[in-house]
Design an enzyme around this catalytic site. Structure first.
Site, PDB file in Angstrom:
ATOM      1  N   SER A  15     -13.710   2.612  -7.660  1.00 45.68           N
ATOM      2  CA  SER A  15     -15.061   2.700  -8.587  1.00 45.68           C
ATOM      3  C   SER A  15     -14.687   3.699  -9.742  1.00 45.68           C
ATOM      4  CB  SER A  15     -16.174   3.317  -7.711  1.00 45.68           C
ATOM      5  OG  SER A  15     -15.828   4.512  -7.001  1.00 45.68           O
ATOM      6  N   GLU A  60       0.687  -1.077  -0.016  1.00 45.63           N
ATOM      7  CA  GLU A  60      -0.109  -0.104   0.008  1.00 45.63           C
ATOM      8  C   GLU A  60       0.767   1.236   0.100  1.00 45.63           C
ATOM      9  OE1 GLU A  60      -3.108  -0.163  -1.024  1.00 45.63           O
ATOM     10  OE2 GLU A  60      -3.677  -1.759   0.469  1.00 45.63           O
ATOM     11  N   HIS A  61       0.422   2.052  -0.806  1.00 44.02           N
ATOM     12  CA  HIS A  61       1.023   3.808  -0.771  1.00 44.02           C
ATOM     13  C   HIS A  61       2.557   3.214  -1.486  1.00 44.02           C
ATOM     14  CE1 HIS A  61      -1.916   6.235   0.388  1.00 44.02           C
ATOM     15  NE2 HIS A  61      -1.923   5.293   1.419  1.00 44.02           N
ATOM     16  N   GLU A 116      -7.304  10.031 -14.530  1.00 48.37           N
ATOM     17  CA  GLU A 116      -7.517  10.352 -13.284  1.00 48.37           C
ATOM     18  C   GLU A 116      -6.649  11.755 -12.518  1.00 48.37           C
ATOM     19  OE1 GLU A 116      -8.984   7.339 -10.995  1.00 48.37           O
ATOM     20  OE2 GLU A 116      -8.866   8.758  -9.369  1.00 48.37           O
ATOM     21  N   SER A 133     -25.209   8.191 -17.015  1.00 49.81           N
ATOM     22  CA  SER A 133     -24.730   7.446 -15.772  1.00 49.81           C
ATOM     23  C   SER A 133     -25.428   7.258 -14.701  1.00 49.81           C
ATOM     24  CB  SER A 133     -23.133   7.659 -15.707  1.00 49.81           C
ATOM     25  OG  SER A 133     -22.929   9.073 -15.586  1.00 49.81           O
ATOM     26  N   ASP A 180      -4.553   0.817  -9.383  1.00 53.87           N
ATOM     27  CA  ASP A 180      -6.226   0.715  -9.407  1.00 53.87           C
ATOM     28  C   ASP A 180      -6.532   0.299 -10.895  1.00 53.87           C
ATOM     29  OD1 ASP A 180      -5.747   1.353  -7.031  1.00 53.87           O
ATOM     30  OD2 ASP A 180      -6.989   3.211  -7.489  1.00 53.87           O
ATOM     31  N   ASP A 235       3.014   2.214  -4.841  1.00 47.54           N
ATOM     32  CA  ASP A 235       2.931   2.147  -6.436  1.00 47.54           C
ATOM     33  C   ASP A 235       3.446   3.690  -6.849  1.00 47.54           C
ATOM     34  OD1 ASP A 235       0.579   3.882  -5.685  1.00 47.54           O
ATOM     35  OD2 ASP A 235      -0.759   3.010  -6.907  1.00 47.54           O
ATOM     36  N   GLY A 239     -16.955   5.351  -3.060  1.00 44.54           N
ATOM     37  CA  GLY A 239     -16.423   6.006  -2.005  1.00 44.54           C
ATOM     38  C   GLY A 239     -16.170   4.913  -0.985  1.00 44.54           C
TER      39      GLY A 239
HETATM   40  C1  GLA Z   1      -5.280   4.596  -3.945  1.00 43.74           C
HETATM   41  C2  GLA Z   1      -4.596   5.142  -5.083  1.00 43.74           C
HETATM   42  C3  GLA Z   1      -3.245   3.902  -5.674  1.00 43.74           C
HETATM   43  C4  GLA Z   1      -2.630   3.689  -4.569  1.00 43.74           C
HETATM   44  C5  GLA Z   1      -3.438   3.386  -3.287  1.00 43.74           C
HETATM   45  C6  GLA Z   1      -2.503   3.026  -1.980  1.00 43.74           C
HETATM   46  O1  GLA Z   1      -6.146   3.500  -4.259  1.00 43.74           O
HETATM   47  O2  GLA Z   1      -5.519   4.996  -6.246  1.00 43.74           O
HETATM   48  O3  GLA Z   1      -2.876   4.487  -6.658  1.00 43.74           O
HETATM   49  O4  GLA Z   1      -1.740   4.744  -4.364  1.00 43.74           O
HETATM   50  O5  GLA Z   1      -4.341   4.262  -2.885  1.00 43.74           O
HETATM   51  O6  GLA Z   1      -1.793   1.929  -2.250  1.00 43.74           O
END
Ligand code: GLA
Length: 409
Positions: free
Chosen positions: A150, A55-56, A188, A89, A200, A58, A145
């Protein structure tokens, strides 16, 4: 059992079922026909994701290990010969319409959902792949959310559809899909204004069913890691705390900025290229920055250890790595919150092998890896802990690695 207006089925134990792809295709086609009294050229689906570990990492050139969810966004789309774009949508009981031309889709001109839907036409054009006009109808059963991507599911369904109807030919293989991922991330970041990494969108387009995706964000390479939980007698619970999570607020951006600053001070392009924590401790200006770096460096190592254990058939031993990941996100990276901590603590106390927050944090979901026989007890314990603290009742999904984005009709 009740069905909400947008068709999310809520079970008595508040577990919403994902639509089947056939059902999703029918719902999108139905909205398209009702809106424009015509048939779409096709329907494309793309899934949300849950990250197992990493996590965190990428946006630091690191490693992560997401799986695709069975929950998808569906777009029914018809190519037009002119420049007109019409989008409807239906998400979360609200219907959003947008109408304009491809020309008009530029950063800062759009707000809300159209930045993610129409925005993809800009992303393609900016990459030299200008699409024609189109009519599109989108529906989704990816919880909004909840930190299950999503928005990436929307971008990826749109980019697959526009790629195919315009004959760009990128959706057919992994190399092309990697380019579509880059376009979706660009949307994004520069259209919707969320400075996220690429996990994601890669999870939505580059996973395979039954596998977790080992994504190396330094060079974009991937490996499909077989992830058969049932075979090991395990279940993966995704616990939606229902504490709202948003990436466009400042906290996510602040974490990213702090990592980038640290990398510059440490003389590397990304924190992936750095592993001397002792040196960081002595040379970074404050304890907070040291803690951020420590999280990233140790988290990347945990992904490697996790995958090594899975490769050796030792999935029952990965729990402590998940626990350590959460503790690091809570204490060093400071992106957890009381609801996530409550879910994780309750799951662990009730026998989960491991539990951690997943995604960006500050709300959203936690995951717990549990033996099948313990799943009910863990679920009950989390509910009870939430009730005891007066939190909104959590929603618990049981998930297995689902298929990536594809044309479904
Ligand atoms: C969100 C971001 C991802 C990633 C995660 C943390 O989901 O969209 O790119 O940084 O947080 O791992």
């Amino acid at each position: 059992m009740t069905t909400t207006e947008t068709g999310v089925i809520v079970d008595n134990d508040t577990t919403p079922a994902a639509w089947t792809r056939t059902e999703g295709a029918e719902r999108a086609t139905d909205l398209f026909r009702r809106t424009w009294d015509a048939a779409p050229d096709g329907v494309w689906a793309s899934p949300g994701r849950v990250n197992i570990i990493g996590e965190h990492t990428d946006y630091n050139g690191g490693l992560c290990l997401p799986i695709a969810l069975p929950h998808c966004t569906y777009v029914a789309l018809r190519r037009r010969e002119d420049d007109v774009v019409r989008i409807v949508s239906a998400f979360d009981q609200s219907v959003v319409d947008w109408e304009g031309t491809v020309e008009q889709i530029v950063p800062r001109a759009l707000k809300g959902w159209p930045t993610y839907t129409a925005g993809v036409a800009w992303g393609l054009a900016d990459a030299g792949l200008r699409p024609t006009g189109f009519d599109a109808a989108l529906v989704s059963c990816v919880p909004l959310g909840a930190g299950l991507s999503s928005s990436a599911a929307v971008e990826c369904a749109m980019v697959l559809a526009l790629d195919e109807v315009n004959g760009f030919g990128l959706g057919g293989d992994d190399e092309g899909r990697a380019k579509l991922v880059d376009i979706a991330v660009h949307v994004e970041n520069d259209m919707a204004g969320a400075p996220t990494g690429g996990m994601d969108q890669a999870a939505s387009l580059r996973t395979t069913e039954g596998h977790a995706l080992l994504l190396d964000c330094l060079d974009g390479s991937t490996r499909q890691v077989p992830f058969d939980l049932a075979d090991a007698g395990l279940e993966l619970l995704v616990i939606d705390t229902r504490a709202k999570h948003a990436l466009v607020d400042g906290q996510y951006a602040a974490r990213r900025e702090s990592c980038e600053q640290a990398a510059t001070m440490l003389g590397v392009d990304t924190l992936r290229q750095f592993d001397d924590l002792g040196w960081a401790l002595a040379n970074l200006p404050d304890d907070t920055m040291v803690a951020r770096v420590r999280h990233v460096v140790t988290e990347i190592a945990r992904v490697q250890e996790f995958v090594a254990l899975v490769d050796e058939g030792r999935i029952l031993e990965v729990g402590p790595l998940m626990d350590a990941s959460h503790d690091s996100l809570r204490d060093d990276y400071e992106v957890s919150c009381v609801e996530l901590d409550t879910a994780v603590d309750a799951a662990r106390a009730a026998g989960a092998l491991g539990a951690r927050m997943t995604g960006g944090g500050f709300g959203g979901c936690a995951i717990a890896l549990v033996r099948e026989a313990d799943a009910d007890a863990v679920r009950a314990a989390v509910r009870q802990a939430f009730a005891g603290r007066g939190f909104t009742e959590p929603i618990v999904h049981v998930v297995t690695p689902a298929a990536p984005g594809a044309r479904v009709s």
